[in-house]
Scaffold this motif. Structure first.
Motif, PDB file in Angstrom:
ATOM      1  N   ASP A 113       0.794  -1.178  -0.030  1.00  0.00           N
ATOM      2  CA  ASP A 113       0.011  -0.049   0.137  1.00  0.00           C
ATOM      3  C   ASP A 113       0.817   1.165   0.063  1.00  0.00           C
ATOM      4  OD1 ASP A 113      -2.541   1.343   0.221  1.00  0.00           O
ATOM      5  OD2 ASP A 113      -2.322   1.559   2.158  1.00  0.00           O
ATOM      6  N   ALA A 114       2.034   1.214   0.692  1.00  0.00           N
ATOM      7  CA  ALA A 114       2.829   2.353   0.727  1.00  0.00           C
ATOM      8  C   ALA A 114       3.523   2.778  -0.617  1.00  0.00           C
ATOM      9  CB  ALA A 114       4.080   2.114   1.675  1.00  0.00           C
ATOM     10  N   ALA A 115       4.044   1.515  -1.287  1.00  0.00           N
ATOM     11  CA  ALA A 115       4.599   1.646  -2.458  1.00  0.00           C
ATOM     12  C   ALA A 115       3.446   2.009  -3.599  1.00  0.00           C
ATOM     13  CB  ALA A 115       5.017   0.343  -3.118  1.00  0.00           C
ATOM     14  N   GLU A 116       2.154   1.705  -3.689  1.00  0.00           N
ATOM     15  CA  GLU A 116       1.120   2.174  -4.333  1.00  0.00           C
ATOM     16  C   GLU A 116       0.964   3.421  -4.188  1.00  0.00           C
ATOM     17  OE1 GLU A 116      -1.608  -2.010  -4.987  1.00  0.00           O
ATOM     18  OE2 GLU A 116      -1.984  -0.386  -3.363  1.00  0.00           O
ATOM     19  N   SER A 117       0.821   3.862  -2.945  1.00  0.00           N
ATOM     20  CA  SER A 117       0.632   5.357  -2.781  1.00  0.00           C
ATOM     21  C   SER A 117       1.740   6.410  -3.310  1.00  0.00           C
ATOM     22  CB  SER A 117       0.824   5.698  -1.177  1.00  0.00           C
ATOM     23  OG  SER A 117      -0.428   4.878  -0.554  1.00  0.00           O
ATOM     24  N   HIS A 118       3.075   5.978  -3.172  1.00  0.00           N
ATOM     25  CA  HIS A 118       4.229   6.562  -3.761  1.00  0.00           C
ATOM     26  C   HIS A 118       4.065   6.620  -5.089  1.00  0.00           C
ATOM     27  CE1 HIS A 118       6.120   7.129   0.117  1.00  0.00           C
ATOM     28  NE2 HIS A 118       6.574   5.927   0.312  1.00  0.00           N
ATOM     29  N   LEU A 119       3.623   5.661  -5.735  1.00  0.00           N
ATOM     30  CA  LEU A 119       3.552   5.639  -7.316  1.00  0.00           C
ATOM     31  C   LEU A 119       2.258   6.322  -7.719  1.00  0.00           C
ATOM     32  CD1 LEU A 119       4.127   1.871  -8.263  1.00  0.00           C
ATOM     33  CD2 LEU A 119       5.462   3.677  -8.733  1.00  0.00           C
ATOM     34  N   ARG A 120       1.451   6.336  -6.876  1.00  0.00           N
ATOM     35  CA  ARG A 120       0.087   7.115  -7.229  1.00  0.00           C
ATOM     36  C   ARG A 120       0.440   8.480  -7.053  1.00  0.00           C
ATOM     37  NH1 ARG A 120      -3.174   5.414  -3.291  1.00  0.00           N
ATOM     38  NH2 ARG A 120      -3.286   3.577  -4.118  1.00  0.00           N
ATOM     39  N   SER A 121       1.244   9.075  -6.278  1.00  0.00           N
ATOM     40  CA  SER A 121       1.779  10.363  -6.077  1.00  0.00           C
ATOM     41  C   SER A 121       2.287  10.987  -7.200  1.00  0.00           C
ATOM     42  CB  SER A 121       2.326  10.544  -4.679  1.00  0.00           C
ATOM     43  OG  SER A 121       3.741  10.326  -4.803  1.00  0.00           O
ATOM     44  N   LEU A 122       3.143   9.966  -7.985  1.00  0.00           N
ATOM     45  CA  LEU A 122       3.784  10.439  -8.950  1.00  0.00           C
ATOM     46  C   LEU A 122       2.922  10.988 -10.159  1.00  0.00           C
ATOM     47  CD1 LEU A 122       6.632   7.839  -9.314  1.00  0.00           C
ATOM     48  CD2 LEU A 122       6.698  10.303  -8.302  1.00  0.00           C
ATOM     49  N   PHE A 123       1.746  10.646 -10.231  1.00  0.00           N
ATOM     50  CA  PHE A 123       0.818  11.069 -11.224  1.00  0.00           C
ATOM     51  C   PHE A 123      -0.222  12.107 -10.664  1.00  0.00           C
ATOM     52  CE2 PHE A 123       2.013   6.499 -12.009  1.00  0.00           C
ATOM     53  CZ  PHE A 123       2.735   6.839 -13.428  1.00  0.00           C
TER      54      PHE A 123
END
Length: 190
Positions: A113-123
């Motif tokens: 979930d933390a990795a998904e949040s970081h990736l989501r924040s890039l967009f």
């Protein structure tokens, strides 16, 4: 039954005394100052129900396999989504809360979930800032080094790995992104 106003069945006192050495040494009310509070009075709670009204369930919620149903009131602050939600559902559906696999899967889901949040924040228009949000800036502006080395901190023996654990995923993500862009440019040039 759980979540009802009924008093649970009390075991037989003689059987408990025979089975457990020293059981019941504090049964004499004269030895315990809290006796008036221990008297069961179902009217003293002020509850106007026998079983509480159930909260409306807008989406399916995870539930431990030990329980028959979701508790009458439950949290909805973080709905399940993405790969982390799939891992959490799998954990709750297949493993008891008494199993280590259940909790290890939930920890893994938190990391995903933390990795998904970081990736989501890039967009988004405001991506995460790893310098300020991970505390790197505070190391230089708030006497970070001195607070780490002065005194007897319990975490001194693993401080060397902290930058790798915090900065490593960002470096790996940047490297993977650079590699992907480079591979894409090679294909375009052919």
């Amino acid at each position: 039954m759980t979540y009802t106003a009924e008093r649970p069945d009390q075991p037989d006192i003689a059987e408990l005394r025979a089975r457990i050495p020293g059981w019941g040494v504090d049964l004499d009310p004269n030895d315990r100052p809290s006796v008036p509070k221990l008297k069961y009075d179902p009217q003293s709670t002020g509850a106007h129900w026998d079983f509480p009204d159930r909260q409306e369930q807008l989406a399916p919620r995870e539930r431990s396999i030990e329980h028959k149903f979701v508790t009458p009131v439950f949290g909805t602050a973080t709905p399940l989504r993405g790969l982390s939600g799939v891992i959490r559902r799998y954990s709750y559906r297949n493993y008891s809360e008494a199993r280590a696999a259940h909790w290890l899967l939930l920890i893994a889901a938190d990391r995903v979930d933390a990795a998904e949040s970081h990736l989501r924040s890039l967009f988004t228009s405001r991506p995460d800032n790893p310098i300020t949000q991970t505390g790197v800036k505070a190391e230089f502006t708030r006497n970070g080094w001195r607070s780490r080395t002065a005194g007897t901190r319990a975490d001194l023996n693993h401080q060397w790995i902290d930058p790798l654990l915090i900065g490593g995923p960002w470096i790996v993500s940047a490297g993977a992104g650079a590699w992907a862009v480079r591979a894409l440019l090679r294909r375009v040039r052919r």
